[in-house]
Design a protein around this motif. Structure first.
Motif, short mmCIF file in Angstrom:
data_model
loop_
_atom_site.label_atom_id
_atom_site.label_comp_id
_atom_site.label_asym_id
_atom_site.label_seq_id
_atom_site.Cartn_x
_atom_site.Cartn_y
_atom_site.Cartn_z
N MET A 1 0.92 -1.14 -0.04
CA MET A 1 -0.08 0.05 -0.13
C MET A 1 0.85 1.42 -0.05
O MET A 1 2.06 1.13 0.48
N PHE A 2 0.51 2.24 -0.86
CA PHE A 2 1.29 3.56 -0.85
C PHE A 2 1.84 4.24 0.56
O PHE A 2 2.93 4.55 0.66
N HIS A 3 0.80 4.09 1.42
CA HIS A 3 1.18 4.73 2.92
C HIS A 3 2.27 3.85 3.50
O HIS A 3 3.18 4.42 4.15
N ASP A 4 2.14 2.53 3.43
CA ASP A 4 3.26 1.64 3.84
C ASP A 4 4.62 1.99 3.27
O ASP A 4 5.61 1.98 3.91
N ALA A 5 4.54 2.19 1.91
CA ALA A 5 5.70 2.48 1.22
C ALA A 5 6.45 3.65 1.68
O ALA A 5 7.71 3.76 1.86
N LEU A 6 5.73 4.67 1.90
CA LEU A 6 6.08 5.92 2.63
C LEU A 6 6.85 5.89 3.85
O LEU A 6 7.90 6.57 4.22
N LYS A 7 6.33 5.05 4.66
CA LYS A 7 6.98 4.73 6.14
C LYS A 7 8.45 4.13 5.72
O LYS A 7 9.37 4.52 6.81
N SER A 8 8.78 3.69 4.91
CA SER A 8 10.14 3.39 4.57
C SER A 8 10.93 4.16 4.02
O SER A 8 12.29 4.05 3.64
N VAL A 9 10.41 5.40 3.44
CA VAL A 9 11.33 6.51 2.94
C VAL A 9 12.16 7.27 3.87
O VAL A 9 11.61 7.68 4.97
N PRO A 10 13.48 7.48 3.85
CA PRO A 10 14.21 7.99 4.58
C PRO A 10 14.22 9.68 4.64
O PRO A 10 13.72 10.20 3.72
N SER A 11 14.44 10.38 5.71
CA SER A 11 14.47 11.61 5.72
C SER A 11 15.66 12.16 4.84
O SER A 11 15.32 13.50 4.20
N ARG A 12 16.40 11.68 4.62
CA ARG A 12 17.60 12.32 3.83
C ARG A 12 17.98 11.28 2.50
O ARG A 12 17.74 10.00 2.42
N THR A 13 18.27 11.83 1.69
CA THR A 13 18.67 11.29 0.18
C THR A 13 19.98 10.49 0.45
O THR A 13 20.70 11.07 1.38
N GLU A 14 20.49 9.77 -0.38
CA GLU A 14 21.78 9.30 -0.57
C GLU A 14 22.88 10.53 -0.69
O GLU A 14 23.96 10.35 -0.24
N ALA A 15 22.50 11.52 -1.27
CA ALA A 15 23.49 12.73 -1.41
C ALA A 15 23.42 13.56 -0.50
O ALA A 15 24.09 14.47 -0.17
N GLY A 16 22.60 13.26 0.75
CA GLY A 16 22.62 14.05 1.95
C GLY A 16 21.68 15.29 1.96
O GLY A 16 21.40 15.83 2.96
#
Length: 172
Positions: A1-16
């Motif tokens: 589900m879309f909302h569950d996928a968003l929970k795994s998004v980190p606050s920072r990108t790989e580039a910082g």
């Protein structure tokens, strides 16, 4: 589900940089919120002629003092639809408080610039913006809160180091 996928998004990108999830696009006459089901709902309709002058959303993977993800105002070259994730860099913070359950509580808004922006690419700090820019954003929130009959105060402004500290304090 879309909302569950968003929970795994980190606050920072790989580039910082930071990830910004857009709930309400710039130019919208409605304030949208992400429902716990993962769907968007209209939380509020603005009066005729009033529009969001910026993208409004949050930083995934953070928790502000009010228990919600850290609020963010995103400056872009044009509207970004709700539900999009945008790489951005912090430039400042608008320090505010509003009434909740009869008490005045802090409800600051971090300000960021979309990494892909050409219009705002040269701005690294909120104070570099045109004269009156921050005042315009504060005026929007004053009008918005007056419309919903909620007490509101502008406390001050902060630079990008203040915004970074707020992000760190929120777990980002």
């Amino acid at each position: 589900m879309f909302h569950d996928a968003l929970k795994s998004v980190p606050s920072r990108t790989e580039a910082g940089d930071i990830n910004v999830f857009i709930e309400t696009p710039m130019g919208s006459e409605h304030k949208y919120e992400l429902d716990p089901s993962g769907l968007f709902k209209i939380a509020l309709s603005l009066p005729d002629g009033m529009r969001f002058p910026f993208g409004f959303g949050f930083v995934p993977g953070t928790e502000a003092g009010d228990g919600d993800p850290l609020d963010i105002l995103l400056l872009t070259d044009g509207p970004v639809p709700a539900g999009f994730l945008i790489d951005a860099r912090l430039i400042g913070v608008l320090k505010m408080e509003n009434e909740e359950d009869g008490q005045m509580v802090r409800n600051d808004r971090i300000v960021a610039v979309a990494k892909l922006s050409r219009i705002f690419s040269d701005y690294d700090d909120l104070e570099q913006m045109r004269s009156g820019f921050a005042w315009d954003m504060e005026r929007f929130f004053k009008t918005y809160n007056a419309m919903i009959e909620r007490r509101f105060e502008v406390i001050g402004r902060g630079d990008r180091s203040d915004a970074r500290k707020m992000l760190e304090d929120a777990g980002g």
